[in-house]
Design an enzyme around this catalytic site. Structure first.
Site, PDB file in Angstrom:
ATOM      1  N   GLU A   1      -0.442  -0.696 -13.272  1.00  0.00           N
ATOM      2  CA  GLU A   1      -0.722   0.430 -13.485  1.00  0.00           C
ATOM      3  C   GLU A   1      -0.643   0.981 -11.754  1.00  0.00           C
ATOM      4  O   GLU A   1       0.038   2.389 -11.683  1.00  0.00           O
ATOM      5  CB  GLU A   1      -2.145   0.407 -13.239  1.00  0.00           C
ATOM      6  CG  GLU A   1      -3.214   1.514 -12.574  1.00  0.00           C
ATOM      7  CD  GLU A   1      -3.045   2.949 -13.089  1.00  0.00           C
ATOM      8  OE1 GLU A   1      -2.843   4.293 -12.987  1.00  0.00           O
ATOM      9  OE2 GLU A   1      -2.230   3.047 -14.378  1.00  0.00           O
ATOM     10  N   ASP A   2      -0.765   0.133 -10.595  1.00  0.00           N
ATOM     11  CA  ASP A   2      -0.183   0.027  -9.092  1.00  0.00           C
ATOM     12  C   ASP A   2       1.442   0.239  -8.508  1.00  0.00           C
ATOM     13  O   ASP A   2       1.464   0.186  -7.857  1.00  0.00           O
ATOM     14  CB  ASP A   2      -1.094  -0.368  -8.583  1.00  0.00           C
ATOM     15  CG  ASP A   2      -2.740   0.271  -8.713  1.00  0.00           C
ATOM     16  OD1 ASP A   2      -2.891   1.206  -9.295  1.00  0.00           O
ATOM     17  OD2 ASP A   2      -3.292  -0.168  -8.819  1.00  0.00           O
TER      18      ASP A   2
ATOM     19  N   HIS B   1      -7.572  -8.108  -3.899  1.00  0.00           N
ATOM     20  CA  HIS B   1      -8.880  -7.751  -4.834  1.00  0.00           C
ATOM     21  C   HIS B   1      -9.038  -8.347  -5.892  1.00  0.00           C
ATOM     22  O   HIS B   1      -9.449  -9.539  -6.573  1.00  0.00           O
ATOM     23  CB  HIS B   1      -8.836  -6.197  -4.985  1.00  0.00           C
ATOM     24  CG  HIS B   1      -9.393  -5.472  -6.783  1.00  0.00           C
ATOM     25  ND1 HIS B   1     -10.615  -5.844  -6.658  1.00  0.00           N
ATOM     26  CD2 HIS B   1      -8.794  -4.895  -7.490  1.00  0.00           C
ATOM     27  CE1 HIS B   1     -10.858  -5.477  -8.016  1.00  0.00           C
ATOM     28  NE2 HIS B   1      -9.635  -5.050  -8.433  1.00  0.00           N
TER      29      HIS B   1
END
Length: 738
Positions: free
Chosen positions: A90-91, A62
């Site tokens: 964020e992840d 991605h």
């Protein structure tokens, strides 16, 4: 290089980092910049290790695709690195401090803005509030650095390309948000390649049946006219070659969403859409563009009303091109677009093409942002709006943004040639407030294309508008909130009205408080001058904390303190020998605005309905048989021959706030919008209107408008008459005597 694979959902290629590398190597040659991007990839790959997407492939694909889209726009190394890193904070366990330490402040700020947008999903709020706040985060980040939204657009584009792995509900939610939030900003930034793909993919999930139906119609039309299109291209190329004008020709098929909008939102049939298929002629200079236009129009029949010159008047997203529709040799209709190479790059990639990354030591992100604000005049308004967030909710901000920025598709000129963007339906009043708040507050009318018009005149693209102001203007009133269409103008008007209302309340309290205080002192035998001298002291100020006597009167009006409390504080005693007497005599009729001389105080007094007298008129009393006295204007023909039954009359000095009905007639040349303009004149003066009737004299095409207005005095009425006579088409105004 790894072999490319196709995703099973429809044919989008899955690029590898080697593909990305080959792309950005074509324009980024600095070894340090290349190293930054490679390091960002290695860092993201390590942090996302073991993570997969809903579709099952490794998550790292991605960010690679996001970065590839950015590199396709020839974005700079910081932007591409941010695309690769946009999800790591964020992840994963990575922090913004890690990003700044490894990749610098520039990349860290972009990633931080993107992370804050994502973290909205963790907050607790209603669905509507979350959506608005989420969108506000996006646009506030963009206002600080336009690269934030470009990365976000690339992120959303790849997500839409791979929606098939999500549930139908989630697909529609993302598609709806894309149409409402992301495609408008892609349009305003002029990034057509992103905008059209985002729109088409969104429509595919929101309206799948209509999407497929339009796709079939387009494919059928292309197949039927492919031969005609190619012949036309060859013929134009041959003609331009004969004239030795350099050019290259391309074909263009209109996007599915654009056709959908014309069919289902604007009500056109598919056959009525002339620009489904277009030929694009790309040349070298602006002069070449106009030369080519002349040659094409002299060779083929142009369709009337279909020519648009976006070179002379570019769109706010910097789009420039000449558009015309022609009838080809076999009767087919095609659109022809003519532009230079530079215009073509901007048309496809917008701001991304105009400010695409250039090698060298002169690149500066802040200077780029400043240049964007200067070139995209709407962007300055956007930054200004985003900076005025104190006290605003997210939903209010998004409403302002949607209406005033994204909805701005009417372009009006000032007399000096500056372009002002306004939403459809915006009026000259909106234009005035867009120029400056003070201009709006003092506006009394406008001149549009050389004609004097009222403030409720709706503007259209190409109008030249100049605002007329007056320092003696009464300023905004409640009716202006109906005239204004932009959120920003309404906000300024509300603020002005609140300020005026607060001042009016203060003046009323000053008057009431002063009366209460002086009455209390008068009951103790003190005259006004004595009383004011006693309360205007440092002793009183220290006790009650006021600066001026008006401030004290306001406090008395709200009983903080009361008048009696002040007398107690000052130890005021009733003067020796003073006896307070209440005024004697019959109470005056406060509802009667007229005084009659000659001892007629016991008679009923009414205002004549035949001539509708109002304060300021010269009046006379008429003694009726058994019905008291009727007040007429001295010029009223109904009492002209009744000298023996007339009695002197005059208006009282202190009438308070009252209005009186007056019947008037307006004579004007018939035109659309006349009634609205007449009503606007009275609304601007705060004058109520009732019993309106309009009659068209067909033989002369003149209108007679009869109406009853409620005014406080003759001066206000005369002011209204003056404004009416300054309104387009009105040539006579007068009072009516029945």
């Amino acid at each position: 290089m790894d072999e490319k694979r196709l995703l099973p959902n429809g044919g989008y290629p899955m690029h590898t980092f080697e593909d990305l590398k080959a792309l950005y190597y074509t324009y980024i040659t600095n070894p340090d910049d290349r190293k930054t991007i490679e390091s960002a990839y290695e860092f993201a790959k390590a942090k996302h290790e073991g993570q997969t997407r809903k579709s099952g492939e490794p998550y790292i694909h991605h960010p690679i695709e996001v970065a590839y889209i950015l590199a396709s726009l020839q974005s700079g190394p910081a932007t591409i690195a941010s695309g690769l890193l946009h999800d790591v904070v964020e992840d994963t366990d990575a922090t913004i401090e890690d990003i700044e330490r490894l990749f610098g402040e520039d990349v860290a700020k972009i990633v931080d803005s993107l992370t804050k947008i994502q973290r909205m999903k963790l907050s607790r709020m209603t669905a509507a509030d979350f959506e608005a706040e989420d969108h506000r985060k996006i646009f506030l980040g963009m206002a600080r650095d336009v690269r934030v939204i470009i990365v976000k657009l690339a992120d959303r584009l790849h997500n839409l390309r791979t929606l098939d792995s999500l549930s139908s509900e989630r697909q529609k939610a993302l598609a709806k948000e894309t149409i409402e939030v992301f495609t408008p900003i892609a349009h305003r930034l002029g990034i057509y390649t992103m905008q059209s793909e985002l729109e088409d993919l969104s429509l595919k999930y929101l309206e799948p049946e209509k999407y497929q139906a339009i796709l079939s119609l387009v494919n059928e039309k292309y197949e039927n006219r492919k031969h005609s299109l190619e012949n036309l291209k060859k013929r134009i190329a041959d003609i331009l070659l004969e004239h030795k004008i350099p050019c290259r020709l391309e074909s263009r098929v209109k996007s599915i969403y654009s056709i959908y909008r014309k069919m289902y939102q604007n009500g056109h049939n598919f056959d009525e859409i002339y620009d489904v298929l277009a030929i694009r002629v790309i040349t070298q200079t602006v002069i070449n563009c106009y030369e080519i236009l002349g040659i094409i129009h002299s060779t083929y029949k142009p369709i009337p009303g279909r020519f648009k010159d976006y070179i002379a008047m570019p769109k706010p997203n910097l789009y420039q091109s000449l558009h015309t529709s022609i009838v080809s040799g076999d009767g087919s209709i095609f659109e022809v677009q003519i532009r230079t190479e530079e215009m073509d790059q901007v048309a496809e990639s917008g701001v991304a093409a105009h400010w695409k990354y250039k090698e060298g030591g002169h690149y500066n992100a802040k200077e780029e942002q400043k240049e964007i604000e200067e070139q995209l005049h709407w962007f300055r308004d956007f930054v200004s709006l985003s900076g005025q967030q104190k006290g605003k909710s997210a939903s209010e901000y998004m409403e302002s943004l949607s209406n005033d920025i994204f909805g701005a598709n009417v372009y009006v000129f000032t007399p000096l040639g500056k372009v002002i963007d306004l939403p459809t339906g915006a009026t000259t009043l909106d234009f005035a407030y867009k120029i400056h708040t003070k201009v709006g507050d003092q506006a009394v009318g406008a001149v549009v294309n050389g004609s004097l018009v009222p403030l409720n005149t709706v503007l259209k693209t190409g109008d030249v508008c100049e605002i007329r102001t007056s320092k003696t203007s009464s300023g905004p009133n409640d009716s202006w909130l109906e005239i204004a269409k932009t959120t920003s103008a309404k906000a300024h008007i509300r603020k002005a009205l609140q300020k005026r209302d607060a001042e009016q309340v203060r003046q009323e309290r000053i008057k009431a408080g002063k009366a209460q205080l002086l009455d209390a002192f008068k009951s103790a035998g003190f005259e006004e001058a004595e009383a004011l001298k006693l309360v205007d002291s440092d002793k009183m100020r220290n006790e009650y904390h006021f600066q001026t006597l008006d401030d004290l009167f306001v406090l008395v009006a709200i009983k903080n303190p009361s008048a009696a409390a002040i007398l107690d504080f000052l130890r005021i005693k009733k003067k020796t020998g003073f006896e307070f007497k209440k005024p004697s005599g019959k109470k005056e009729d406060d509802h009667n605005p007229v005084e009659i001389s000659g001892g007629a105080s016991g008679l009923a007094i009414t205002l004549g309905k035949c001539c509708t007298p109002i304060p300021g008129d010269d009046i006379v009393g008429y003694i009726t048989r058994g019905k008291g006295i009727t007040i007429h204007r001295k010029s009223c023909p109904n009492v002209a021959n009744e000298a023996k039954r007339l009695i002197d009359a005059k208006w009282k000095d202190n009438l308070g706030i009252s209005t009186y009905p007056v019947d008037i007639e307006v004579y004007a040349n018939d035109r659309p919008g006349l009634i609205a303009d007449i009503l606007q004149v009275f609304a601007a003066k705060g004058v109520g209107v009732s019993d309106l009737k309009a009659h068209l004299i067909a033989s002369t095409m003149n209108d007679v408008v009869s109406l009853t207005v409620s005014v406080p005095n003759s001066k206000t009425l005369q002011d209204c008459f003056a404004d009416l006579l300054g309104t387009k088409g009105i040539y006579s105004v007068g009072r009516v005597t029945h």
